[in-house]
Design a protein around this motif. Structure first.
Motif, short mmCIF file in Angstrom:
data_model
loop_
_atom_site.label_atom_id
_atom_site.label_comp_id
_atom_site.label_asym_id
_atom_site.label_seq_id
_atom_site.Cartn_x
_atom_site.Cartn_y
_atom_site.Cartn_z
N GLU A 1 0.87 -1.18 0.00
CA GLU A 1 0.00 0.00 0.00
C GLU A 1 0.90 1.22 0.00
N VAL A 2 0.69 2.09 -0.94
CA VAL A 2 1.54 3.27 -1.07
C VAL A 2 0.73 4.52 -0.73
N GLN A 3 1.27 5.31 0.18
CA GLN A 3 0.70 6.59 0.55
C GLN A 3 1.77 7.64 0.39
N VAL A 4 1.51 8.67 -0.39
CA VAL A 4 2.48 9.75 -0.53
C VAL A 4 2.31 10.65 0.69
N LEU A 5 3.35 10.73 1.51
CA LEU A 5 3.30 11.54 2.73
C LEU A 5 3.73 12.97 2.47
#
Length: 87
Positions: free
Chosen positions: A55-59
């Motif tokens: 799961e990729v979340q751009v912080l």
């Protein structure tokens, strides 16, 4: 297990391997994904069928320096007077 990495995308890099780089934010080392999965399994030996969910979340996105920004220029299109009257 949640891990944080810095992803650097540079589609104009000279070498293919420098176009997409994933690095640890503290050590700048590239992660060994297979080793991370083995640590999550927690066993010493054996073969395992595993399911890996990424799961990729751009912080945060770093600002791109001006020198690296691409500028797009579009040619000016001349509009004839007959087209102006129709519009």
């Amino acid at each position: 297990m949640i891990k944080h990495y810095i992803l650097n995308l540079n589609p104009t890099a000279k070498h293919e391997w420098d176009r997409c780089i994933l690095r640890d934010p503290l050590t700048a080392k590239r992660p060994d994904i297979a080793k991370l999965i083995a640590e999550a399994v927690g066993a010493d030996t054996g073969s395992y069928l595993v399911s890996v969910n990424i799961e990729v979340q751009v912080l945060e996105q770093a600002a791109v320096p001006q020198a690296e920004q691409l500028s797009l220029s579009f040619p000016e299109v001349a509009v004839s007077s007959s087209l102006r009257e129709v519009a």
